[in-house]
Motif scaffolding. Structure first.
Motif, short mmCIF file in Angstrom:
data_model
loop_
_atom_site.label_atom_id
_atom_site.label_comp_id
_atom_site.label_asym_id
_atom_site.label_seq_id
_atom_site.Cartn_x
_atom_site.Cartn_y
_atom_site.Cartn_z
N HIS A 5 -26.90 82.40 38.23
CA HIS A 5 -27.61 81.45 37.36
C HIS A 5 -28.80 82.13 36.69
N ALA A 6 -28.71 82.27 35.38
CA ALA A 6 -29.83 82.79 34.59
C ALA A 6 -29.74 82.21 33.18
N TYR A 30 -22.16 90.95 36.93
CA TYR A 30 -22.09 89.84 35.99
C TYR A 30 -23.34 88.98 36.12
N VAL A 31 -23.60 88.24 35.05
CA VAL A 31 -24.62 87.17 35.08
C VAL A 31 -23.97 85.92 34.52
N LEU A 32 -24.05 84.81 35.26
CA LEU A 32 -23.62 83.52 34.71
C LEU A 32 -24.77 83.01 33.86
N ASN A 33 -24.53 82.97 32.55
CA ASN A 33 -25.57 82.66 31.58
C ASN A 33 -25.49 81.18 31.23
N CYS A 34 -26.46 80.41 31.73
CA CYS A 34 -26.38 78.94 31.68
C CYS A 34 -27.14 78.37 30.50
N LEU A 191 -24.63 81.57 47.30
CA LEU A 191 -24.61 82.41 46.11
C LEU A 191 -26.03 82.88 45.81
N LEU A 192 -26.14 84.05 45.21
CA LEU A 192 -27.44 84.57 44.77
C LEU A 192 -27.68 84.15 43.33
N GLU A 193 -28.92 83.75 43.03
CA GLU A 193 -29.26 83.41 41.64
C GLU A 193 -30.74 83.70 41.40
N THR A 194 -31.08 83.95 40.13
CA THR A 194 -32.49 84.18 39.81
C THR A 194 -33.13 83.04 39.02
N ASP A 195 -32.34 82.30 38.24
CA ASP A 195 -32.87 81.31 37.30
C ASP A 195 -33.79 81.99 36.29
N SER A 196 -33.53 83.25 35.99
CA SER A 196 -34.34 83.96 34.99
C SER A 196 -34.36 83.18 33.68
N ASN A 210 -36.00 88.48 35.92
CA ASN A 210 -34.77 88.98 35.32
C ASN A 210 -33.75 89.23 36.42
N PRO A 211 -32.46 89.29 36.07
CA PRO A 211 -31.41 89.33 37.10
C PRO A 211 -31.48 90.53 38.04
#
Length: 247
Positions: A5-6, A30-34, A191-196, A210-211
């Motif tokens: 999640h970023a 990968y980055v899941l770009n929300c 799951l790992l996420e940053t919410d960047s 940032n991720p």
């Protein structure tokens, strides 16, 4: 490593090419770009193409953007483009608790789209845990409970429904009690996420996220669960792949 999640958007980052180059060199796969609106839904789809599939697009309308919601346009984007999830969607009573019924209606209509197009969902919850659960338990969907901050009992209920818990920088904060939940939750559901660009973990709290900072979240989980960082990265990546059918 995978950041589940970023928000890698032009609004927040001046040089996305440079950021992605750096992320790849730091073992980000990968980055899941929300997205959070129709505007950003279009942008994350464009970025998926522009950056050779590194930024996986999730499209949706955040409850804070309810006034600009266009569900027909959202369905058009889902129907005509490669999309990995419907999100970030959900309920947020912290920012506005006067439009609860309108938020629920928007949430449910986006869940309808996820079911119709067989897509996972990315769920935002703030001060609305029970209402969100009551809506999701009537559905047959899978996905991510973004930035999970509830109790162990609530975590178990979401897991029973088939969801994974997105864990981010809040876990590293000195005043956070989230570790008490993580101690009891099997890695199979994390799951790992940053919410960047938000919620930077320690030691970067207060700075733009940032991720690449996903490592510090993995490290904190490894300490709590007394396993190696490599095991956390491996298992959480497998969990992501299970949701999104990525090999």
């Amino acid at each position: 490593m995978i950041d589940s999640h970023a928000h890698i958007l032009n609004e927040y980052y001046d040089n996305i090419y440079g950021l992605i180059y750096d992320l790849k060199n730091k073992n980000i796969r990968y980055v899941l770009n929300c997205a959070d609106s129709i505007k950003t839904s279009k942008e994350v789809i464009e970025s998926y193409i522009k950056y050779d599939g590194f930024l996986l697009p999730a499209v949706g309308i955040h409850p804070e953007c309810i006034d600009t919601a266009d569900l027909s346009e959202l369905e058009h984007l889902i129907k005509n483009n490669k999309v990995y999830a419907v999100g970030e969607i959900g309920l947020d009573y912290y920012q506005n608790d006067t439009n609860k019924e309108e938020q629920k209606e928007l949430f449910n209509k986006q869940l309808d789209l996820a079911e119709k197009y067989k897509l996972p969902i990315v769920v935002h919850i703030r001060d609305a845990m029970q209402d969100t659960f009551d809506i999701l338990k009537k559905r047959n969907l899978k996905g991510i409970i973004h930035c999970f901050s509830g109790s162990y009992e609530m975590a178990k209920e979401f897991i029973k429904l088939g969801y994974k818990l997105g864990i981010g920088g809040v876990l590293t904060f000195k005043n956070s009690k989230l570790y008490q939940v993580i101690e009891k939750i099997d890695l199979n559901y994390i799951l790992l996420e940053t919410d960047s660009p938000y919620l930077s973990p320690e030691p970067f709290r207060g700075k733009k996220n940032n991720p690449a900072n996903i490592y510090y979240i993995a490290k904190k989980i490894s300490e709590i669960k007394n396993v190696s960082v490599d095991e956390v990265i491996k298992k959480t990546s497998e969990n992501f792949n299970d949701i999104f059918d990525i090999q």
